[in-house]
Structure formats: C-alpha cells, structure tokens
Design a protein around this motif. Sequence first.
Motif, PDB file in Angstrom:
ATOM      1  N   ARG A   1       0.813  -1.222   0.000  1.00 36.82           N
ATOM      2  CA  ARG A   1       0.000   0.000   0.000  1.00 36.82           C
ATOM      3  C   ARG A   1       0.842   1.266   0.000  1.00 36.82           C
ATOM      4  NH1 ARG A   1      -3.334  -3.615   4.105  1.00 36.82           N
ATOM      5  NH2 ARG A   1      -4.924  -4.369   2.646  1.00 36.82           N
ATOM      6  N   VAL A   2       2.129   1.130   0.249  1.00 37.92           N
ATOM      7  CA  VAL A   2       3.074   2.230   0.127  1.00 37.92           C
ATOM      8  C   VAL A   2       4.134   1.793  -0.878  1.00 37.92           C
ATOM      9  CG1 VAL A   2       4.772   3.661   1.302  1.00 37.92           C
ATOM     10  CG2 VAL A   2       2.661   3.023   2.481  1.00 37.92           C
ATOM     11  N   HIS A   3       4.476   2.697  -1.797  1.00 34.26           N
ATOM     12  CA  HIS A   3       5.353   2.337  -2.904  1.00 34.26           C
ATOM     13  C   HIS A   3       6.535   3.302  -2.983  1.00 34.26           C
ATOM     14  CE1 HIS A   3       1.912  -0.073  -3.994  1.00 34.26           C
ATOM     15  NE2 HIS A   3       1.158   1.016  -4.078  1.00 34.26           N
ATOM     16  N   PRO A   4       7.672   2.861  -3.539  1.00 32.49           N
ATOM     17  CA  PRO A   4       8.803   3.772  -3.743  1.00 32.49           C
ATOM     18  C   PRO A   4       8.373   5.023  -4.489  1.00 32.49           C
ATOM     19  CG  PRO A   4       9.463   1.508  -4.199  1.00 32.49           C
ATOM     20  CD  PRO A   4       7.969   1.486  -3.983  1.00 32.49           C
ATOM     21  N   GLY A   5       8.851   6.162  -4.012  1.00 27.83           N
ATOM     22  CA  GLY A   5       8.487   7.447  -4.604  1.00 27.83           C
ATOM     23  C   GLY A   5       7.309   8.124  -3.943  1.00 27.83           C
ATOM     24  N   ASP A   6       6.628   7.419  -3.045  1.00 29.11           N
ATOM     25  CA  ASP A   6       5.458   7.991  -2.377  1.00 29.11           C
ATOM     26  C   ASP A   6       5.844   9.092  -1.394  1.00 29.11           C
ATOM     27  OD1 ASP A   6       3.616   6.443  -3.693  1.00 29.11           O
ATOM     28  OD2 ASP A   6       3.169   5.123  -2.000  1.00 29.11           O
ATOM     29  N   SER A   7       4.932  10.039  -1.240  1.00 24.49           N
ATOM     30  CA  SER A   7       5.003  11.045  -0.186  1.00 24.49           C
ATOM     31  C   SER A   7       4.024  10.632   0.909  1.00 24.49           C
ATOM     32  CB  SER A   7       4.620  12.418  -0.739  1.00 24.49           C
ATOM     33  OG  SER A   7       4.562  13.384   0.294  1.00 24.49           O
ATOM     34  N   ILE A   8       4.538  10.508   2.132  1.00 22.96           N
ATOM     35  CA  ILE A   8       3.759   9.910   3.225  1.00 22.96           C
ATOM     36  C   ILE A   8       3.570  10.896   4.378  1.00 22.96           C
ATOM     37  CG2 ILE A   8       3.895   8.190   5.078  1.00 22.96           C
ATOM     38  CD1 ILE A   8       5.280   6.384   3.142  1.00 22.96           C
ATOM     39  N   LEU A   9       2.361  10.923   4.903  1.00 18.91           N
ATOM     40  CA  LEU A   9       2.085  11.622   6.157  1.00 18.91           C
ATOM     41  C   LEU A   9       1.884  10.571   7.236  1.00 18.91           C
ATOM     42  CD1 LEU A   9       1.462  14.259   7.714  1.00 18.91           C
ATOM     43  CD2 LEU A   9      -0.957  13.895   7.125  1.00 18.91           C
ATOM     44  N   ASP A  10       2.743  10.561   8.235  1.00 17.69           N
ATOM     45  CA  ASP A  10       2.618   9.662   9.389  1.00 17.69           C
ATOM     46  C   ASP A  10       1.862  10.445  10.454  1.00 17.69           C
ATOM     47  OD1 ASP A  10       2.890   7.846  11.434  1.00 17.69           O
ATOM     48  OD2 ASP A  10       5.026   7.509  11.136  1.00 17.69           O
ATOM     49  N   ALA A  11       0.548  10.223  10.534  1.00 14.72           N
ATOM     50  CA  ALA A  11      -0.330  11.043  11.365  1.00 14.72           C
ATOM     51  C   ALA A  11      -0.507  10.421  12.739  1.00 14.72           C
ATOM     52  CB  ALA A  11      -1.682  11.216  10.682  1.00 14.72           C
ATOM     53  N   GLY A  12      -0.228  11.216  13.792  1.00 17.10           N
ATOM     54  CA  GLY A  12      -0.149  10.656  15.132  1.00 17.10           C
ATOM     55  C   GLY A  12       1.071   9.755  15.181  1.00 17.10           C
ATOM     56  N   SER A  13       2.186  10.304  14.722  1.00 16.79           N
ATOM     57  CA  SER A  13       3.369   9.494  14.389  1.00 16.79           C
ATOM     58  C   SER A  13       4.008   8.795  15.572  1.00 16.79           C
ATOM     59  CB  SER A  13       4.419  10.369  13.693  1.00 16.79           C
ATOM     60  OG  SER A  13       4.800  11.454  14.520  1.00 16.79           O
ATOM     61  N   GLY A  14       3.851   9.343  16.791  1.00 17.82           N
ATOM     62  CA  GLY A  14       4.577   8.742  17.897  1.00 17.82           C
ATOM     63  C   GLY A  14       6.057   8.708  17.574  1.00 17.82           C
ATOM     64  N   PHE A  15       6.680   7.539  17.724  1.00 15.98           N
ATOM     65  CA  PHE A  15       8.099   7.404  17.402  1.00 15.98           C
ATOM     66  C   PHE A  15       8.344   7.095  15.933  1.00 15.98           C
ATOM     67  CE2 PHE A  15       8.523   6.684  22.047  1.00 15.98           C
ATOM     68  CZ  PHE A  15       9.485   7.640  22.299  1.00 15.98           C
TER      69      PHE A  15
END
Length: 229
Positions: A44-58
């Motif tokens: 579901r995540v691929h090379p080149g993706d821009s990701i938002l880690d929401a409530g990222s914690g560590f």
Amino acid sequence: MGLGSYWGEVIEVLRQIIPVYDKVNSYISLGKDIEHRNRGINGRVHPGDSILDAGSGFGNMSKTAESICEGKITITLYDPLVPMLKNTGTLFKTTPDMSCGVFEHIPFRENQFDAVLCGYSLRDAINLKIAISEIHRVLKNGGRFVIVDLGKPDGAIARAGVTFYLRAILPIIAFAVGGRLGLKFATLYGTYKRWPKNSKLEKMLLEKFSRVEFEKDLMGGAIMVAAYK
C-alpha cells in the motif's frame, strides 16, 4: 465518535509515558505490533510515495514503510506532542519533515500525500468523523489511508474477551515492563470504549473513501485497514 473532552487527559498521559512508550506498546500488543504494521503497509506504500505519518509517535509506521520501500519515500511526521516529535526525529538517518497538530486541523494542502499512515493513533482523535474527512482531503486521488490499531469486535463474546484483556491483563503487563509509568497505560481502555466497533468504523470510512480493505487479528482485537480515495 472520538475522545471529545477526554482528549486532554489522554494527551497528558502520552506526554508522561514517552520514556517507556515504545517498549510497553510492543509487549501489550503481544509482540505482534511489527507484524501488524508490516501487514497494513505492505503493498500500500510504494517507492516514490510522499507519506504523512499522522499521530506518528516514534515514527514506527513510517520507519516500516521506509524499510519496505528501501528508503525511497518522503516522510512527514505529524503529532500533537512536540516532545514526541523531538525524540522521533533522531531515530531516522535523515530527519523527516515534522509538524505539530491534531487530526481535525491538518495543516497541509489538498491532494498532497500518496499515503497517510495511522499506527495506534486514530483512536485518539477528538472527533473521528472530522479526522477521517481531513485525512481524505490531504490524500491525492488514488491515495491510501492505512490504519493499524486496536479493533473492537462486533461479536459480543470476542468483544468481552478484548475488554477483559485491556482491563485486567494489560495493566499487569504494562507495569511489569514500564514500572509506575506503565500503570498510566490504563487510559488505553478509555480510548477503546469510545472507539467504534469494527463494522461501524468500516462504514464511516466508506462514507468518504471508494474502497476499504479490512483485515483482523486476535479475534478482531487488532485491525489493519486500507481505505482508498
């Protein structure tokens, strides 16, 4: 749905348990947190993706995605706690972009991210419906919203089993691993009470997203969800 006025208490507890947060979480998930993150993110995540880690914690969700994609992703960490973000930034080879805020007011433009990841964090939304809408807004068309979290089983027997674990067993494990700070993990049950049943969560996601893939483990007490814009 959401924590509402209980949110302030939960955030203060999260602030206090930062020193033992990751260690205790690994134990109270019965050692399955890594497996569940991988199951949720893989494909579901691929090379080149821009990701938002929401409530990222560590940043465990984005670190998992980074490993799967061999580092070929762009990461933005987003969390309501500045101390958490400060600690997290040091755990990456290259410090990611970071922003502080809540799910209900995500400070990014529409259609910005290929994927939004929420690992054990969406349950802490103040207003779940608004949080889902905001995450949908910042995703590109075709973007993926990946959730790894506690699940609330629809069946009464399975739900009673998960409730018993959270109220009776989890505090013992958390204390054994995290000492007095571990006792504060008891607030987790308060977030679970306000969390929708699995079928209700799926229905809420389908109000905004075109398709939802809903995986369960541990009698439905753990969920790995992908919602597609």
